[in-house]
Write a protein that holds these residues in place. Sequence first.
Motif, PDB file in Angstrom:
ATOM      1  N   UNK A 119      -4.836  -4.814  36.131  1.00  0.00           N
ATOM      2  CA  UNK A 119      -3.958  -4.237  35.646  1.00  0.00           C
ATOM      3  C   UNK A 119      -2.599  -4.015  35.724  1.00  0.00           C
ATOM      4  N   UNK A 120      -1.518  -4.123  34.853  1.00  0.00           N
ATOM      5  CA  UNK A 120      -0.680  -4.189  35.921  1.00  0.00           C
ATOM      6  C   UNK A 120       0.473  -3.922  34.691  1.00  0.00           C
ATOM      7  N   UNK A 121       1.751  -4.145  34.238  1.00  0.00           N
ATOM      8  CA  UNK A 121       2.618  -2.999  34.014  1.00  0.00           C
ATOM      9  C   UNK A 121       3.623  -4.058  33.260  1.00  0.00           C
ATOM     10  N   UNK A 206      -2.290  -5.787  28.355  1.00  0.00           N
ATOM     11  CA  UNK A 206      -1.055  -5.395  28.421  1.00  0.00           C
ATOM     12  C   UNK A 206      -1.461  -3.875  28.810  1.00  0.00           C
ATOM     13  N   UNK A 208      -4.240  -1.969  29.198  1.00  0.00           N
ATOM     14  CA  UNK A 208      -6.043  -0.895  29.399  1.00  0.00           C
ATOM     15  C   UNK A 208      -6.128  -1.844  31.346  1.00  0.00           C
TER      16      UNK A 208
END
Lengths: 285, 408
Positions: A119-121, A206, A208
């Motif tokens: 997961x990334x922001x 982006x 999930x």
Amino acid sequence: MLPGLILGGMYALVAMGLTLQYGVARIMNLSYGEFLVAAALATFFLYTGLGVSPLLGLLIAVPAAYVLNWAIYQLLLVPLVRRAKNRDMLEVDSILATFGMLFVVQGLAHVLVGGQYYSYSYLSIPLSILGSTVALNRLIALLFAALIGLALYFALTRTRAGMAIRAVAVDPVSAGLVAIDVRRASAFAFALGGALVAAAGVLVSVFLTLNASMGVVFTTKALIVVIMGGVGNLLGALLAGLVLGLAETAVARLIDPGLTLAANFALFLIVLLWRPTGLFGGAAR
Amino acid sequence: MPGTLRNTLAVAAAIAALGTAPAVFGQQAPTAIKIGWAISKTGPYVGGASITTLPAYQVWVKDVNAAGGIMLKSLGKKLPVQVTEYDDRSNSDEMIKGIERLATQDKVDFILPPWGTAFNLAAGPILNRYGYPHLAVTATTDRAPELAKRWPNSFWFLGTSTQGAHALVDVLTKLRTEGKIGSNIALISVADQFGIELATAGRAAFKKAKFNLAYDKSYPLGLQDMQPILTEAMRSNADVFVAFSYPPDTFAITAQARLLNYNPKIFYTAVGTAFPVFKQKFGASIEGQMGIGGINPQSQEFKDYLKRHAETTGGSEPDRWANPVTYASLQILQQAIERVGRIDRAAVIKEIQTGSFDTIVGKVKLQNNLRVDGWQVGQWQGGEYYGLYPENLPGAHKILFPKPAWTK
């Protein structure tokens, strides 16, 4: 209302590729979700490792997926198409073949990236629109879904190649009689579907959290949307996705979040009882 | 064809059986301590298994063998550890088959448990039947005390769901006594085993402590669209937000709360909060977020473990809850084997029951086969996940209150 639309847009985005692959090429692709997850994971590594923005990642993933899916169709699926005496047989054979492919893709993903969550922001910026707050990244995903959907819709209804694809979706035998190269049209549709699923993978990564085992979640969701919308019908997929998203959000908000899945399937059942071939499906074969 | 295949397999099995025969008859001294495990390397459980359990196993095997092995007094020398691994594909039948094969065909000396509460419960009877010590780390259930009685070979390291819920309630009660928070709580929980257990225990504990659940909803496993729920929780105006959540939803809840600028004084999410990828994703914005588990990052043993973990796993960090405890459980196993001095599973089980052990999570002495003094509540402060509660544990950190505003 807006969060529902955004969720629905994501469903539609996830399902559009399958409606091409299943509706036109008649390949019931059970490894669909694995390809989505593969694209999402690739985006994660491009972004966190090399600093390539996900939107730029689209430019890499989509053509790569197109080529890959075209090759898969030619090498793996054409023998099945040749062997199949009719559509039903091809459907059964393709289910078996892609079921195997599911494990190959998933296994590769496990070997390459392991099983942990990724997961990334990216662009997780709040926007206030019409009184509700939405994330910029989700809004972008929705816009892309709408854009891709509309572009495809016009390509299919306004161009010669599009007409050929629609003809194949309706009746491959008759399409062949009027000098449409059915196999080429099918390969094109399958590869295009593969490119779409890669686009969906990039866009959902982006917002999930994913791991290599989660493909089946997307396959089932896409299947519901495709069948509800009418197999092979892009507008149907778009509408079905939006309806599901709105219903899910409304139920979570007004009744109980525990019932979102139940609401999804209830809606699915109602639509199928009312129109067995889906919202925009043609007459039953 | 199937017949031929079966024959080949039978021959292979026969050869394998012949190969192990000398060891069985004791004509030859063992050259290695055989360790086996069946774990989820594919399927839905792989997300937890590959962060919490498998890396800890791998680091331990590497550490033991780098030090020359496990010392057996009866042989007067150290024996290296040899691993047999099966993938249970997140399928409990496969997991049981794997353990059965480890016990009967591979005849391993010790079996390490699978990942997850459900699988540890399922593995309990068979490990008990074959007399292997069962180091159930990734299993949090209220039935632990009862199960420890039924299977005296089973050891439970993370406490019970009730303990976890009570710990949180204790932290909140203290804040309320200090006049820092009101009595209203917004609670959401995932409708899956551990989430349900925690929520059930939590509701009872909140009620007993006279907290009021201003919002209380559960959501299905796999839901990542949390905005409608969070909007409702926000409307309840409670000072405290508690989510008994699983990893993917923990991420979604955090991202979407930040987006909605939902910033209650206490923000608690359960499983996944202690994951390294959680910090990696959210960076400084999770300052003050509370969750399950915790560590004492000041301990030198833990710092060394971090380093070895990164070396073994290609740079990845352990989670701040059950992973170090898993490693500690293996240190306990090793120390118990060395004290017994031979491969004698019954004696090793007895030693684990009664002995006291030095581990990377501090001194461990089990009470009725349960570890009672683990971290139950943790909090992100300055990029590290500190254990807050129980407050009497060495290294217990002071709470950061109220939770700072989300950084953009």
